[in-house]
Motif scaffolding. Structure first.
Motif, mmCIF file in Angstrom:
data_model
loop_
_atom_site.group_PDB
_atom_site.id
_atom_site.type_symbol
_atom_site.label_atom_id
_atom_site.label_comp_id
_atom_site.label_asym_id
_atom_site.label_seq_id
_atom_site.Cartn_x
_atom_site.Cartn_y
_atom_site.Cartn_z
ATOM 1 N N SER A 65 74.088 -30.996 65.605
ATOM 2 C CA SER A 65 74.642 -30.095 64.593
ATOM 3 C C SER A 65 76.150 -30.036 64.717
ATOM 4 C CB SER A 65 74.041 -28.695 64.759
ATOM 5 O OG SER A 65 74.081 -28.283 66.120
ATOM 6 N N GLN A 66 76.785 -29.604 63.649
ATOM 7 C CA GLN A 66 78.238 -29.499 63.657
ATOM 8 C C GLN A 66 78.713 -28.519 62.586
ATOM 9 O OE1 GLN A 66 78.321 -33.776 61.672
ATOM 10 N NE2 GLN A 66 80.405 -33.151 62.120
ATOM 11 N N VAL A 67 79.877 -27.923 62.866
ATOM 12 C CA VAL A 67 80.609 -27.141 61.874
ATOM 13 C C VAL A 67 82.027 -27.687 61.858
ATOM 14 C CG1 VAL A 67 81.506 -24.876 61.219
ATOM 15 C CG2 VAL A 67 79.208 -25.069 62.193
ATOM 16 N N GLU A 68 82.521 -27.998 60.656
ATOM 17 C CA GLU A 68 83.888 -28.486 60.485
ATOM 18 C C GLU A 68 84.610 -27.508 59.567
ATOM 19 O OE1 GLU A 68 85.019 -31.379 61.881
ATOM 20 O OE2 GLU A 68 83.084 -32.101 62.660
ATOM 21 N N THR A 69 85.715 -26.951 60.061
ATOM 22 C CA THR A 69 86.480 -26.005 59.248
ATOM 23 C C THR A 69 87.803 -26.645 58.877
ATOM 24 O OG1 THR A 69 87.602 -24.922 61.113
ATOM 25 C CG2 THR A 69 85.421 -24.116 60.538
ATOM 26 N N PRO A 358 94.906 -19.585 55.463
ATOM 27 C CA PRO A 358 94.602 -20.691 56.385
ATOM 28 C C PRO A 358 93.740 -20.221 57.555
ATOM 29 C CG PRO A 358 96.872 -19.938 56.669
ATOM 30 C CD PRO A 358 96.344 -19.257 55.446
ATOM 31 N N ALA A 359 92.832 -21.084 57.977
ATOM 32 C CA ALA A 359 91.968 -20.798 59.121
ATOM 33 C C ALA A 359 92.122 -21.937 60.121
ATOM 34 C CB ALA A 359 90.508 -20.677 58.666
ATOM 35 N N PRO A 360 91.732 -21.712 61.379
ATOM 36 C CA PRO A 360 91.812 -22.797 62.360
ATOM 37 C C PRO A 360 91.004 -24.004 61.902
ATOM 38 C CG PRO A 360 91.310 -20.695 63.422
ATOM 39 C CD PRO A 360 91.209 -20.464 61.948
ATOM 40 N N GLU A 361 91.573 -25.192 62.062
ATOM 41 C CA GLU A 361 90.863 -26.410 61.693
ATOM 42 C C GLU A 361 90.112 -26.902 62.924
ATOM 43 O OE1 GLU A 361 93.560 -29.108 59.816
ATOM 44 O OE2 GLU A 361 94.328 -27.590 58.448
ATOM 45 N N LEU A 362 88.822 -26.554 62.979
ATOM 46 C CA LEU A 362 88.005 -26.820 64.157
ATOM 47 C C LEU A 362 86.860 -27.775 63.849
ATOM 48 C CD1 LEU A 362 87.545 -23.268 65.752
ATOM 49 C CD2 LEU A 362 89.077 -25.077 66.521
ATOM 50 N N SER A 363 86.487 -28.559 64.857
ATOM 51 C CA SER A 363 85.273 -29.371 64.815
ATOM 52 C C SER A 363 84.409 -28.915 65.985
ATOM 53 C CB SER A 363 85.609 -30.861 64.948
ATOM 54 O OG SER A 363 84.429 -31.625 65.048
#
Length: 381
Positions: A65-69, A358-363
């Motif tokens: 699973s993953q979430v990319e923001t 803007p939000a943190p760009e996280l993987s």
């Protein structure tokens, strides 16, 4: 076969359970951590916050699973593998990249682009199967369900293969939370799916078969759509009779499984509060409505973990156990009590949808606990 093995595992576990219950400390200790559970309590994404939790049951975790923001979008992927982890890991490594590539080429996101990303991922995995089946023939029998959600410019896109589920929680009349399932499931246990298969294969009387009390396609598999499962899609990947579990009674004339996802689009409404993305292991133990009520009536922080613990407590109860007893069961044996389970809860804050802050760009990759920068940007830099 699985139910028979489960009875054996349960018989072996009973004496251990009796011993565990003899200790007062164990009876009173509900704080014992589950060594097979991973979670992230609460993180930010472009349009709100998200909570993430995974529990392992198999000897090797088959859920990926993953979430990319990103700056202008949020991506969620839940990949429930079967037969091994190879397909779900491949999807985790490739599908999001295919989606970004296609979206950047068009400068937008659409249902067709989602389908293209699924198709490219399927083609890539079948190429991998072709290259490796000589040394690992069972690669042809490995597959994965695939559930993807993307929020972009106030629109939610959901694409699905298999029986994972996306459920949105919205405020209805009298300010009560209501759960609505967003995606179709592709499982032979559903009459609609069996009818679809029979209409596509009118000359195959064994396209769906009841086996050990469960409807299965060709008597083998429950899901009708997946990434992988090459031996049920192309004759070149047929397995010989030395693998009886995957043996087809007659040569494959045409594919019996497909990688064509069902896709839906929904403009996010002011009364939409959150979306739960979860593999089928969660839905074996609670309904859509029960899940959204748990999310709605509890604090955001750790809510995915709370859902997971509720499901595991129910799985334990069905075996006349406590969850604290279940925590002591090792991976592999745990599979006789519950499946690998992945849960991602995406909260939608409508003021952020409008402000585009803007939000943190996280993987974030589930269970692996790898968190790094994400390059999720639909537009070219």
């Amino acid at each position: 076969m699985f139910s028979w093995l489960a009875r054996i595992a349960w018989t072996c576990w009973k004496p251990v359970r009796r011993y565990a219950r003899m200790s007062k400390d164990d009876l009173d200790d509900s704080s014992l951590e589950d060594p097979l559970l991973w979670c992230r309590s609460l993180d930010k994404h472009s349009y709100g916050e998200f909570s993430f939790a995974v529990v392992q049951a198999n000897e090797v975790l088959e859920d990926q699973s993953q979430v990319e923001t990103g700056r202008d979008a949020t991506f969620v992927g839940v990949y429930d593998g079967h037969g091994g982890p190879d397909a779900s890991r491949f999807i985790s490594d490739h599908l999001f990249l295919h989606l970004m590539r296609h979206a950047r080429e068009k400068g937008a996101l659409s249902e067709d682009i989602l389908r293209s990303a699924f198709s490219a991922t399927e083609d890539g995995f079948l190429t991998l199967v072709r290259r490796t089946c000589g040394i690992k023939p069972l690669m042809a029998a490995i597959g994965s369900c695939c559930l993807v959600g993307v929020i972009w410019r106030g629109t939610l896109y959901v694409a699905n293969l298999g029986d994972s589920r996306a459920v949105i929680g919205s405020l209805g009349r009298s300010n009560k939370i209501v759960g609505e399932q967003l995606n179709k499931e592709h499982n032979a246990s559903l009459e609609e799916v069996r009818q679809e298969l029979r209409s596509l294969h009118p000359n195959d009387s064994h396209i769906v078969v009841m086996k050990h009390g469960v409807w299965r396609i060709k008597g083998i598999i429950q899901v009708s759509r997946s990434i992988g499962d090459a031996y049920l899609k192309r004759p070149e990947f047929s397995l010989d009779p030395t693998f009886p579990r995957f043996h087809l009674p007659e040569p494959l004339g045409r594919p019996v499984l497909t990688a064509e996802p069902s896709v839906c689009t929904r403009v996010v409404q002011p009364n939409d509060k959150f979306i739960i993305f979860a593999s089928d292991g969660l839905w074996e133990h609670m309904t859509n409505q029960e899940a959204v009520e748990i999310v709605h009536n509890n604090p955001r922080a750790g809510i995915a973990k709370r859902l997971l613990k509720t499901a595991l407590s129910e799985a334990a109860r069905k075996r006349e156990m406590r969850y604290d007893d279940l925590k002591k069961v090792e991976k592999g044996v745990r599979r006789f009590f519950h499946d690998d389970i992945t849960i991602v809860v995406i909260f939608i804050d409508h003021d952020l949808l409008e402000k585009k802050q803007p939000a943190p760009e996280l993987s974030v990759k589930g269970f692996i606990d790898t968190v790094g920068p994400s390059s999720f940007n639909i537009f070219k830099d």
